[in-house]
Design an enzyme around this catalytic site. Structure first.
Site, PDB file in Angstrom:
ATOM      1  N   THR A  16       0.823  -1.206   0.000  1.00  0.00           N
ATOM      2  CA  THR A  16       0.000   0.000   0.000  1.00  0.00           C
ATOM      3  C   THR A  16       0.857   1.256   0.000  1.00  0.00           C
ATOM      4  O   THR A  16       0.545   2.239  -0.674  1.00  0.00           O
ATOM      5  CB  THR A  16      -0.902   0.025   1.254  1.00  0.00           C
ATOM      6  OG1 THR A  16      -1.478  -1.252   1.447  1.00  0.00           O
ATOM      7  CG2 THR A  16      -1.997   1.068   1.112  1.00  0.00           C
ATOM      8  N   HIS A  60      -2.037  -8.345  -5.991  1.00  0.00           N
ATOM      9  CA  HIS A  60      -2.765  -8.335  -4.724  1.00  0.00           C
ATOM     10  C   HIS A  60      -4.248  -8.314  -5.051  1.00  0.00           C
ATOM     11  O   HIS A  60      -4.735  -7.398  -5.713  1.00  0.00           O
ATOM     12  CB  HIS A  60      -2.371  -7.088  -3.917  1.00  0.00           C
ATOM     13  CG  HIS A  60      -3.324  -6.758  -2.805  1.00  0.00           C
ATOM     14  ND1 HIS A  60      -3.031  -6.997  -1.479  1.00  0.00           N
ATOM     15  CD2 HIS A  60      -4.554  -6.177  -2.820  1.00  0.00           C
ATOM     16  CE1 HIS A  60      -4.037  -6.586  -0.730  1.00  0.00           C
ATOM     17  NE2 HIS A  60      -4.981  -6.092  -1.516  1.00  0.00           N
ATOM     18  N   ARG A 115      -9.218 -15.387   0.761  1.00  0.00           N
ATOM     19  CA  ARG A 115      -9.975 -14.426   1.577  1.00  0.00           C
ATOM     20  C   ARG A 115     -11.385 -14.917   1.902  1.00  0.00           C
ATOM     21  O   ARG A 115     -11.917 -14.638   2.979  1.00  0.00           O
ATOM     22  CB  ARG A 115     -10.092 -13.086   0.848  1.00  0.00           C
ATOM     23  CG  ARG A 115      -8.809 -12.309   0.736  1.00  0.00           C
ATOM     24  CD  ARG A 115      -9.064 -10.937   0.150  1.00  0.00           C
ATOM     25  NE  ARG A 115      -7.845 -10.215  -0.119  1.00  0.00           N
ATOM     26  CZ  ARG A 115      -7.178  -9.501   0.772  1.00  0.00           C
ATOM     27  NH1 ARG A 115      -7.629  -9.436   2.019  1.00  0.00           N
ATOM     28  NH2 ARG A 115      -6.080  -8.855   0.434  1.00  0.00           N
ATOM     29  N   ASP A 120       3.311 -13.404   3.488  1.00  0.00           N
ATOM     30  CA  ASP A 120       2.990 -11.973   3.602  1.00  0.00           C
ATOM     31  C   ASP A 120       3.624 -11.407   4.872  1.00  0.00           C
ATOM     32  O   ASP A 120       3.069 -10.537   5.538  1.00  0.00           O
ATOM     33  CB  ASP A 120       1.483 -11.737   3.610  1.00  0.00           C
ATOM     34  CG  ASP A 120       1.096 -10.362   3.077  1.00  0.00           C
ATOM     35  OD1 ASP A 120       1.945  -9.709   2.446  1.00  0.00           O
ATOM     36  OD2 ASP A 120      -0.049  -9.941   3.311  1.00  0.00           O
ATOM     37  N   SER A 180       1.364  -5.159   6.989  1.00  0.00           N
ATOM     38  CA  SER A 180       0.284  -4.772   7.890  1.00  0.00           C
ATOM     39  C   SER A 180      -0.955  -5.555   7.472  1.00  0.00           C
ATOM     40  O   SER A 180      -1.232  -5.721   6.281  1.00  0.00           O
ATOM     41  CB  SER A 180       0.012  -3.267   7.794  1.00  0.00           C
ATOM     42  OG  SER A 180      -0.389  -2.897   6.487  1.00  0.00           O
TER      43      SER A 180
END
Length: 388
Positions: A99, A195, A227, A285, A289
């Site tokens: 990000t 991503h 996910r 990963d 964060s």
């Protein structure tokens, strides 16, 4: 010094039976059922009859310089230490930005990679980040891949996520085309790490690129595919069309309680759906964060990714979800290495001595070699980072 590993159950990552393996310098120089040495040279002998000998783990997504915190400056995550990887059996990592490509930079990423390499780890990186147009070190993706040895691909480019730059089909196609040509010119994979967020568009953008251009699905390497079940099923479809997908081992209890599959569960699910194990990988990963958003996309929590989640996912896949040791090892060794175009993730005569000895009962890493350097012995680090 020579190192003779005796009587190990050898997985290359396919099972080869009980073997002796001889190391010299940075290489594996012999593999036989029984190796007898007549030499005055010092030989370190390891009785490995209670161990599995496997390739050193290849972690295809690690935020080695830390991740940008979605809760402000104070939430920027710390950098990875050497032993965060080695104690978990990881001998190769691929670093990337996410990000935050403002306070986290490509120059810092490459500097960190070179530092970890000086300490014995194998490190590669992606240029770019979540957002398009891609930030680069030299001014172009082509030059980054051609002239910076650590760069092997681009990413992780974000799609189906409110934090992405909302790329178009044309933008993503142009990026993949440049990465592909740069890979051809440099002898690298030129892969685009993607991503994938939780939005319902899933992998639609990648399929549209493949349908409307000459870019194939194999040019993309989507991650975070565990996910939720809908995204996982989209991943099965992607694999059936010729792609490969990656599952993220680091997670939060909140996400698991709200529909996320663990990486181990996702691996087992896809194999049971008929997907070839060669099309599936797991990454940690690590040091990313891990923001927790509610349904209105409000930040309600923040955790940090851990490299040891890769090993935990491997163990869970074998012990809880009945994935074979071969298939579980493939997902964290040879598969990601092949996708990334790096000569790692397997054991053979004359290959790099990136190895891990796993206790047969617990699957805990006991010995770890990276490029022939014994990094971990009896689960204790022999080599640490300069400031550990």
């Amino acid at each position: 010094m020579l190192t003779l590993i005796q009587g190990a159950s050898l997985y290359t990552p396919t099972y080869q039976g009980t073997k002796d393996v001889l190391l010299a310098g940075s290489k594996v120089i012999d593999i036989q059922s029984n190796i007898e040495l007549e030499t005055s040279t010092s030989v370190k002998k390891i009785n490995a009859r209670e161990y599995i000998l496997a390739p050193g783990f290849v972690d295809s997504l690690v935020h080695i310089t830390g991740g940008g915190g979605e809760a402000g400056f104070a939430s920027r995550t710390p950098e990875m230490n050497l032993t965060d990887a080695t104690l978990s059996g990881i001998t190769t990592v691929i670093g990337a930005l996410g990000t935050d490509s403002s306070s986290r930079t490509l120059s810092n990423l490459i500097a960190k990679a070179k530092g970890l390499k000086e300490q014995g780890l194998n490190v590669f990186c992606h240029t770019g980040s979540y957002h398009l147009p891609a930030k680069t070190l030299t001014g172009s993706i082509t030059d980054d891949l051609m002239y910076v040895e650590e760069f092997v691909g681009v990413g992780e480019v974000a799609i189906s996520d409110h934090r992405s730059s909302q790329p178009t089909v044309q933008q993503l196609a142009q990026l993949a085309a440049e990465a592909k040509v740069a890979g051809m010119l440099s002898g690298k994979s030129g892969i685009v790490s993607v991503h994938v967020g939780p939005q319902k568009s899933h992998l639609t953008l990648l399929h549209e690129v493949a349908s409307n251009t000459d870019i194939k699905l194999c040019a993309f390497y989507p991650t975070h595919m565990n996910r939720n079940k809908a995204l996982l099923d989209a991943g099965v479809k992607f694999c059936n069309a010729g792609g490969t997908i990656d599952f993220t081992a680091s997670t939060t209890q909140y996400d698991l309680e709200h529909g996320e599959y663990s990486a181990a569960q996702a691996l087992a699910y896809c194999i049971n759906q008929g997907v070839s194990p060669t099309q599936l990988t797991i990454s940690s990963d690590g040091h990313a964060s891990l923001p927790i958003f509610d349904q209105q996309l409000n930040l309600v929590g923040l955790e940090i990714g851990k490299e040891d989640s890769l090993h935990h996912a491997f163990v869970q896949a074998v012990q809880q979800f009945s994935v074979s040791i071969e298939h579980a090892l493939m997902a964290i060794t040879n598969n990601p290495a092949k996708i990334l175009g790096i000569d790692k993730g397997y054991i053979a005569t004359n290959c790099d001595a990136d190895l891990v000895l796993l206790d047969k009962k617990t699957l805990i890493p006991s010995y770890v070699w990276s490029n022939g350097i014994l990094m971990v012995e009896q689960s204790t680090p022999l080599v640490k980072g300069m400031f550990e």
